[in-house]
Structure formats: C-alpha cells, structure tokens
Enzyme design. Structure first.
Site, PDB file in Angstrom:
ATOM      1  N   CYS A  74       0.821  -1.173   0.018  1.00 16.80           N
ATOM      2  CA  CYS A  74      -0.019  -0.039   0.028  1.00 16.80           C
ATOM      3  C   CYS A  74       0.921   1.409  -0.014  1.00 16.80           C
ATOM      4  O   CYS A  74       1.603   1.564  -1.010  1.00 16.80           O
ATOM      5  CB  CYS A  74      -1.135   0.093   1.065  1.00 16.80           C
ATOM      6  SG  CYS A  74      -2.282   1.082   0.836  1.00 16.80           S
ATOM      7  N   HIS A  93      -3.172  -5.732   2.855  1.00 13.93           N
ATOM      8  CA  HIS A  93      -2.934  -5.810   4.263  1.00 13.93           C
ATOM      9  C   HIS A  93      -3.692  -6.913   4.784  1.00 13.93           C
ATOM     10  O   HIS A  93      -4.287  -7.821   4.352  1.00 13.93           O
ATOM     11  CB  HIS A  93      -3.806  -4.594   4.709  1.00 13.93           C
ATOM     12  CG  HIS A  93      -3.287  -3.084   4.393  1.00 13.93           C
ATOM     13  ND1 HIS A  93      -1.988  -2.807   4.860  1.00 13.93           N
ATOM     14  CD2 HIS A  93      -3.769  -2.471   3.778  1.00 13.93           C
ATOM     15  CE1 HIS A  93      -1.857  -1.432   4.343  1.00 13.93           C
ATOM     16  NE2 HIS A  93      -2.867  -1.175   3.590  1.00 13.93           N
ATOM     17  N   ARG A 139     -12.230   5.967  -1.310  1.00 13.19           N
ATOM     18  CA  ARG A 139     -11.535   5.067  -1.129  1.00 13.19           C
ATOM     19  C   ARG A 139     -11.856   3.828  -1.624  1.00 13.19           C
ATOM     20  O   ARG A 139     -13.039   3.494  -1.496  1.00 13.19           O
ATOM     21  CB  ARG A 139     -11.237   5.027   0.314  1.00 13.19           C
ATOM     22  CG  ARG A 139     -10.617   6.439   1.059  1.00 13.19           C
ATOM     23  CD  ARG A 139     -10.340   6.201   2.524  1.00 13.19           C
ATOM     24  NE  ARG A 139      -9.146   5.312   2.878  1.00 13.19           N
ATOM     25  CZ  ARG A 139      -8.084   5.846   2.653  1.00 13.19           C
ATOM     26  NH1 ARG A 139      -7.709   7.076   2.303  1.00 13.19           N
ATOM     27  NH2 ARG A 139      -7.129   5.081   2.667  1.00 13.19           N
TER      28      ARG A 139
END
Ligand code: GLN
Length: 245
Positions: free
Chosen positions: A97, A193, A131
C-alpha cells in the site's frame, strides 16, 4: 538448514504499519526460525543509516498520507539510494500500500503536492475522491492471495513493471484494469493488508526462498512446514472475501 542466515530490513515500522502489516515481518521471522535459519530484523526509521549490501529482504508497510510525507522526504536521501542499489542487485522486497506507492515514481495525494518515490517500480499513484475498502482475492503465480485493501491511491503500471496479480475480488491497483500490485526483479508491491503473509504462507516461503537462493546459490530449498492452521486461515479469509463479490 543451519548455516543459513537472512537479514530483514523493516522500513519505517513506526510510521508505516497499519492493518496488521507487522504480521508480515513476524511470519517471515518465524518461518525462518522453524527451519533453523538465523534471522535478524533491523528497523530503519527516518535519519537512520542503511548500508547497501546489508539487506537480504526488505519489508515496507502501509501508512496514512501524513506519514508518507515524512517517509517520502527521507527516501530522497541516502536510505533511498541504498534501497535502489540493493533492488538493482536483486534484493527481495515486499511492499504494501503506502510503501508500495513510494516504491513507484510518485504518490499524488488528493489536492496536495506529489510525494516522490524511488522508482523501483515503473508505476505511479494518484489519489481519487473516494477510497477502495474491502477484502481482496488476487490471482498470482504463487496461488490466490487473500488480503484487505484500504486506499485512495490509484496505481498505474508502465511498461517497465508487470502486475503481481489479477483481482478476482476487490479493486486492486486502480479499480479499472484488473491488475493488483507490481513486480520488478525481486521487488513485490501490493495493496494487501490484513496481514498478507500469515494467511498466504506459500508466498511467504517464496520470498524467503528467493532471498536464500540469491545469497547462497541455487540449491537452497526450504523444508516444508505443517501449515494446517495457516491453510485454515487462508480458506476462512478467502470464503469471506468471496461473499463480498
Ligand atoms: N495513503 C495511501 C492511500 O490512501 C496509502 C494507504 C495505506 O497504506 N493503507 O492510497
């Protein structure tokens, strides 16, 4: 596997470590230790010394835009130079990320100045108005990886890097072209993640194996481990991700 040792450099652990990214380092460390591989984890923060040639495997996690400002500035100095030299020399890296974005040419936050990256990946990232959040399944050469994404950056790849995977569930690099992550030499970038490696043990072993073969030559094969629990974690996380499809 005695007589083998690996040095892992954990880049900016205090600033770039969200959604369980630290679990990647613990997984690499533990899977080495179970096999009798001597492993050292060295943490490097802003202003710390990093010598090219000392690192076998880098880990660089995610962070908020604000933390990325500090980190991007530090990477424009000797630390970034050392990393670039190591990556050109086939050191292994896993970047996630925010770390992945700064291994590209730049990350452009929404309505503020560009944050320069170190250009290991021929890739660039522009923040979008919303997002991308949720579970991800990414089809790769090392199997289907499962993780969790939360980013506003949209990453696009140039001709000098290839995608690490293809999204089956989730948005991946940019929500448009189906790609997930980047791969150049032995550097991997992704948006996964969660953390990534505890529930994708075959890929963790791929990274360890790459680092060992680079250091010791072609015959460093890893003894297999009992991955019953890791496999169950992968299956459960993948089943949950499929429900969000
Ligand atoms: N700040 C970056 C983005 O939102 C990275 C976020 C992260 O590392 N999770 O795209």
């Amino acid at each position: 596997m005695t007589n083998y040792s690996l040095r892992i450099t954990w880049l900016y652990p205090r600033l770039m470590n969200i959604y369980g990214d630290r679990g990647n380092v613990r997984t690499l460390e533990q899977r080495c230790q179970w096999r009798g591989i001597d492993v050292a984890v060295v943490r490097v923060g802003p202003g710390d010394d990093l010598m090219a040639g000392d690192t076998d495997l880098y880990f660089f996690g995610g962070g908020q835009d604000r933390e990325q400002i500090t980190v991007a500035a530090d990477l424009q100095g000797p630390t970034g130079d050392a990393i670039k030299r190591d990556m050109a020399d086939d050191a292994v890296a896993l970047t996630v990320c925010g770390g992945y974005q700064l291994f590209g040419h730049y990350y452009r936050p929404y309505a503020t100045e560009d944050l320069p990256g170190i250009g290991v990946f021929d890739a660039w990232s522009d923040a979008g108005p919303d997002r991308f959040i949720g579970n991800v399944l990414s089809e790769t050469e090392w199997g289907t990886l499962v993780g969790f994404e939360n980013h506003s950056g949209r990453t696009f790849l140039g001709a000098g890097t290839r995608p690490f995977g293809r999204v089956v569930v989730g948005h991946g690099n940019n929500g448009q072209d189906g790609t997930e992550g980047a791969l150049t030499r032995n550097a991997f970038g992704c948006y996964l993640h969660g953390s990534l490696l505890p529930k994708n043990p075959a890929f963790a072993d791929h990274l360890i194996g790459l680092a060992l073969r680079r250091k010791y030559g072609g015959d460093a094969t890893l003894p297999s481990l009992d991955d019953t629990l890791e496999g169950a974690a992968h299956t459960a996380a993948a089943a949950r991700a499929k429900q969000t499809r």
